[in-house]
Write an enzyme that holds these catalytic residues in place. Structure first.
Site, PDB file in Angstrom:
ATOM      1  N   GLU A  74       0.648  -1.337  -0.026  1.00 16.02           N
ATOM      2  CA  GLU A  74       0.116  -0.052  -0.149  1.00 16.02           C
ATOM      3  C   GLU A  74       0.989   1.140   0.042  1.00 16.02           C
ATOM      4  OE1 GLU A  74      -0.371  -2.773   1.944  1.00 16.02           O
ATOM      5  OE2 GLU A  74      -2.554  -3.232   1.601  1.00 16.02           O
ATOM      6  N   PHE A 136     -11.089  -8.197  13.696  1.00 12.36           N
ATOM      7  CA  PHE A 136      -9.932  -8.729  12.863  1.00 12.36           C
ATOM      8  C   PHE A 136      -9.758  -7.445  11.752  1.00 12.36           C
ATOM      9  CE2 PHE A 136      -8.319 -10.727   8.810  1.00 12.36           C
ATOM     10  CZ  PHE A 136      -7.195 -11.068   9.245  1.00 12.36           C
ATOM     11  N   GLN A 137      -8.580  -7.148  11.740  1.00 14.75           N
ATOM     12  CA  GLN A 137      -7.870  -5.980  11.080  1.00 14.75           C
ATOM     13  C   GLN A 137      -8.586  -4.648  11.137  1.00 14.75           C
ATOM     14  OE1 GLN A 137      -7.887  -7.455   6.872  1.00 14.75           O
ATOM     15  NE2 GLN A 137      -5.743  -8.042   7.101  1.00 14.75           N
ATOM     16  N   LYS A 186     -17.504  -1.834   5.965  1.00 12.80           N
ATOM     17  CA  LYS A 186     -17.946  -2.739   4.971  1.00 12.80           C
ATOM     18  C   LYS A 186     -19.602  -3.038   4.870  1.00 12.80           C
ATOM     19  CE  LYS A 186     -16.683  -7.570   3.560  1.00 12.80           C
ATOM     20  NZ  LYS A 186     -16.159  -8.667   4.184  1.00 12.80           N
ATOM     21  N   MET A 500      23.979  10.091   2.290  1.00 14.47           N
ATOM     22  CA  MET A 500      23.937  11.585   2.840  1.00 14.47           C
ATOM     23  C   MET A 500      24.260  11.458   4.305  1.00 14.47           C
ATOM     24  SD  MET A 500      23.482  14.676   2.411  1.00 14.47           S
ATOM     25  CE  MET A 500      22.316  15.073   0.992  1.00 14.47           C
TER      26      MET A 500
END
Lengths: 585, 202
Positions: A74, A136-137, A186, A500
């Site tokens: 993602e 969940f999630q 959902k 750097m």
């Protein structure tokens, strides 16, 4: 369409008065996609998961209208959307699922907020009745993303979807652009509702994206500019975001004022323009930094006086009267006190200012910049671009690339030494040609952002320039290139160090090289595993021909270039020093 | 923080008019917490206009910082307007409730007199305890705690501060301005830019 049959059954029974708009019954998921189409979205970067399955199910029927790019992570998705937005000027759209899918967007949201990139991110969320139960999630993504979004909103009911998305797009693209996150439970995606036709949002009473310009400030600014002996313009991304490149050029050319850019403003005025005196900031050009503390009127246009640009603030341009043009009132007086605040959209304010300023040339003042540039060429630039050393420099790669692309390519850079070199030396003819993570400094940005940039401007060559550190942070997006066949040229400038940080450790920490020695895989082999052609360049003799081969190659190509291990980026304004204390070596 | 800055710090009353929206409290609160500024007092309640809430926030800061905070709050999408004022520019009150044993008050005349002197009013009188209420500044409500402590103060609670801005014309006309779709022809309003001299000096 799937839902037409359903609406055909339900509509006649409504027996509504003739003036009532026709409604259509569909799921929240379908309404989400209809809203995207109504907003002119053509490309989505996303990754499916449990809580966003209904939207992906609906997407199955929209494959012809909406190009969904399946990324590998993602974070890659949101950086791709940023690249898309930055190259095209349109709103980037991201889909992700709840929980880890949503939290993986966090870096990209922070990056997009600080770099003012318009995004609409749509995340799935657990069923509304499960909110707060550690389902969940389930992650509280609204609260996680509140400090890193311009606006966010949780939809728990299908009915809210069109309005929420209309507001999301309006907020993302208007005023000072920024990322918006819409979290859709959902049940709201699954739920059917009678939707009225989509109405874009054009007004939110508590939100005023574009201020009304105050003529007295324009007059005051013009008077200051007309009296100035040593005026100096600093421009930033505001010129690009405001689509005011022409207005900016007209202002500069009439007033004859030397103009320098922040790294996000690069390209708004072509590199070769005679009034373009170079880059500002820590690794910017010598003249623009030194002369910031000698100008008498400083005109800042669409930039925010970032600490990397100003160095030590209490020694920054104290002698100058400051005119600040910005659309965001929180930027005015935030870091640098202004004499005249020109609050407004620079597309509107610049022409007003141009009309009032006198045509001038300032030859003696320009001469100062030229002399400083000569010093910088002697001390730094010549050796960087045309090295006499055996090892290759990053600068000569950019120089050779310039000769081949002639400044027509979109350059996407990651973060670190290669970024500074690319920003300093890349030739840019067009606006929206320099895409980099400026404010947040996100390593791993370039590879996915380049993918998005190519989708945003398919007709232009896109070259990603990445260090050997950053590329390993999002290298999985080679899979996205493989699957979509998107044509991105990838240059890895490999100095076998996190360069750097190593430079800082060398200069300020007594060469104590603490965990900057980074190993790389065989990138050419990795690329070939993804079906992407590649080549490793170890000698100067092969450089130009290899770059040519890369650019001419049909499709993506990875070029790993072995450059000097311990080169430093100069000039440099050490942290805590004033811009006038810039070091040439 | 320089010494000068700590001297210049004083109490500021920030007044924000906002939409009534879930999550906005957090969006405003993090503007303070990100700079590690403590909110001394916070009151959020419906304003005189339906659907619009009024925040009263008290912090201890320099004017320079308060001005920036106010602008950053006003920048939030659902915030309509933000003002900030020193204590001298507002009329403010806090309300306090005191629970004391009823028998003490009944038996000791001095307690009744102290309560009267402090402007306390009985809200509830029960056999076992009585609840008094006062409103006033912090020192006043604090003072009554001290007074009642020797007489068996059982429980105490104080509300957040609410403040009325002395120079304000109210929000009704301003709201009409916000609701207009077409921008007004009047110069853009930004109080910070109008009173620039007072806002910021480096």
């Amino acid at each position: 369409m799937l839902t037409n049959e359903q609406s055909a059954q339900t509509l006649p029974e409504l027996a509504a008065p003739a003036v009532q708009p026709e409604t259509e019954t569909m799921t929240g998921a379908v309404a989400t996609l209809q809203a995207l189409l109504a907003e002119g979205v053509d490309t989505i970067f996303g990754y499916p998961g449990g809580a966003i399955i209904p939207i992906y199910d609906a997407l199955y029927d929209f494959k012809e209208q909406l190009n969904h790019v399946l990324v590998r992570h993602e974070q890659g998705g949101i950086h791709a959307a940023q690249g898309y937005a930055r190259s095209s000027g349109k709103v980037g759209v991201v889909f992700a699922t709840s929980g880890p899918g949503a939290t993986n967007l966090v870096t990209g949201l922070a990056d997009a907020l600080i770099d003012s990139t318009p995004l609409v991110c749509i995340t799935g969320q657990v069923f509304a009745h499960l909110l707060g139960t550690d389902a969940f999630q389930e992650t509280d993504i609204i609260n996680i993303t509140t400090p890193i979004t311009k606006w966010n909103y949780q939809v728990t009911n299908a009915e809210e979807i069109p309005e929420a998305l209309a507001k999301a797009f309006y907020i993302a693209r208007s005023g000072r652009p920024g990322p918006v996150l819409i979290d859709i439970t959902k049940n709201a995606q699954q739920q059917k509702h009678d939707f009225a036709p989509y109405v874009p949002c054009t007004h939110i009473r508590s939100y005023r994206p574009v201020p009304i310009v105050r003529p007295e400030y324009i007059r005051e600014a013009a008077a200051l500019i007309n009296q100035a002996k040593r005026p100096f313009v600093l421009w930033g991304q505001g010129v690009i975001l405001g689509k005011a490149e022409q207005e900016f050029k007209a202002f500069i050319e009439k007033s004859g004022i030397p103009a320098a850019w922040t790294i996000l403003g690069a390209g708004a005025l072509p590199t070769d323009h005679p009034l373009n005196v170079g880059m500002l900031g820590m690794h910017g050009n010598y003249g623009p930094n030194v002369l910031t503390n000698e100008c008498d009127v400083l005109i800042a246009i669409g930039m925010r006086f970032d600490d990397r640009v100003t160095g030590r603030l209490d020694k920054y341009a104290k002698q100058a009267k400051v005119i600040h043009l910005d659309i965001d009132p929180t930027e005015i007086d935030k870091n640098v006190a202004t004499t005249v605040p020109v609050w407004g959209d620079c597309k509107e304010t610049l022409p007003l200012l141009t009309a009032l300023v006198e045509a001038k040339l300032h030859p003696e003042w320009h001469e100062r910049f030229r002399v400083h540039m000569e010093q910088e060429v002697d001390a730094v630039i010549r050796e960087e671009l045309f090295p006499t050393s055996e090892e290759m420099t990053m600068g000569e790669v950019i120089q050779q690339l310039n000769e081949l692309t002639e400044g027509e390519a979109v350059i996407v850079t990651d973060v670190g030494q290669h970024q500074m070199v690319a920003c300093r030396y890349a030739k840019l003819n067009k606006t929206r040609s320099n895409i980099t993570s400026g404010g947040l400094g996100t390593m791993g940005f370039a590879l996915p952002a380049a993918i998005g940039a190519k989708f945003g401007t398919p007709h232009r060559p896109v070259v990603a320039i990445i260090g050997d550190g950053g590329v390993q942070m999002t290298i999985q997006e080679l899979g996205t290139i493989m699957q979509t066949g998107v044509d991105v040229k990838i240059i890895i400038l490999n100095n076998r160090f996190l360069g750097m940080v190593r430079q800082w450790q060398e200069l300020f920490n007594d060469r104590r090289y603490s965990f900057v020695d980074i190993q790389s895989p065989d990138y050419v082999t990795v690329a070939s595993g993804y079906g992407i052609s590649g080549k490793r360049v170890e000698a100067r003799a092969e450089l130009k021909q290899s770059l040519h081969q890369m650019l001419e190659h049909p499709g993506s190509f990875l070029l790993e270039i072995m450059v000097s291990k311990e080169n430093n980026i100069f000039p440099m304004v050490p942290q805590g020093c004033s811009v006038a204390e810039i070091r040439l070596r | 923080m320089s010494q000068q800055a700590s001297i210049d710090r004083q109490e500021y009353n920030i007044t924000a008019y906002t939409e009534n929206q879930v999550g906005l409290l957090n969006r405003i609160a993090i503007i303070f917490s990100r700079r590690k500024i403590n909110i001394e007092s916070l009151n959020v309640s419906p304003s005189e206009i339906e659907g619009i809430h009024r925040f009263n926030i008290v912090i201890n800061e320099t004017e320079e910082v308060v001005g920036k905070l106010a602008r950053q709050i006003e920048k939030q999408i659902e915030v309509l307007k933000v003002y900030y004022n020193t204590n001298a520019d507002v009329i403010w009150q806090e309300m306090a409730l005191y629970k004391v044993p009823t028998d003490v008050i009944a038996e000791k005349a001095i307690v009744e007199r102290l309560l009267r002197e402090n402007g306390a009013r009985a809200v509830v009188i029960r056999k076992d305890y009585t609840v008094f209420e006062t409103t006033g500044h912090r020192e006043e409500t604090d003072n009554l705690i001290r007074v009642l402590q020797p007489y068996g103060l059982i429980e105490f609670v104080r509300s957040a501060r609410i403040a009325i801005i002395k120079a304000s014309d109210g929000f009704n006309s301003k709201l009409r301005e916000f609701e207009r779709r077409e921008p007004s022809t009047e110069p853009a309003e930004n109080e910070y830019l109008n009173s620039r001299d007072k806002v910021f000096t480096m």
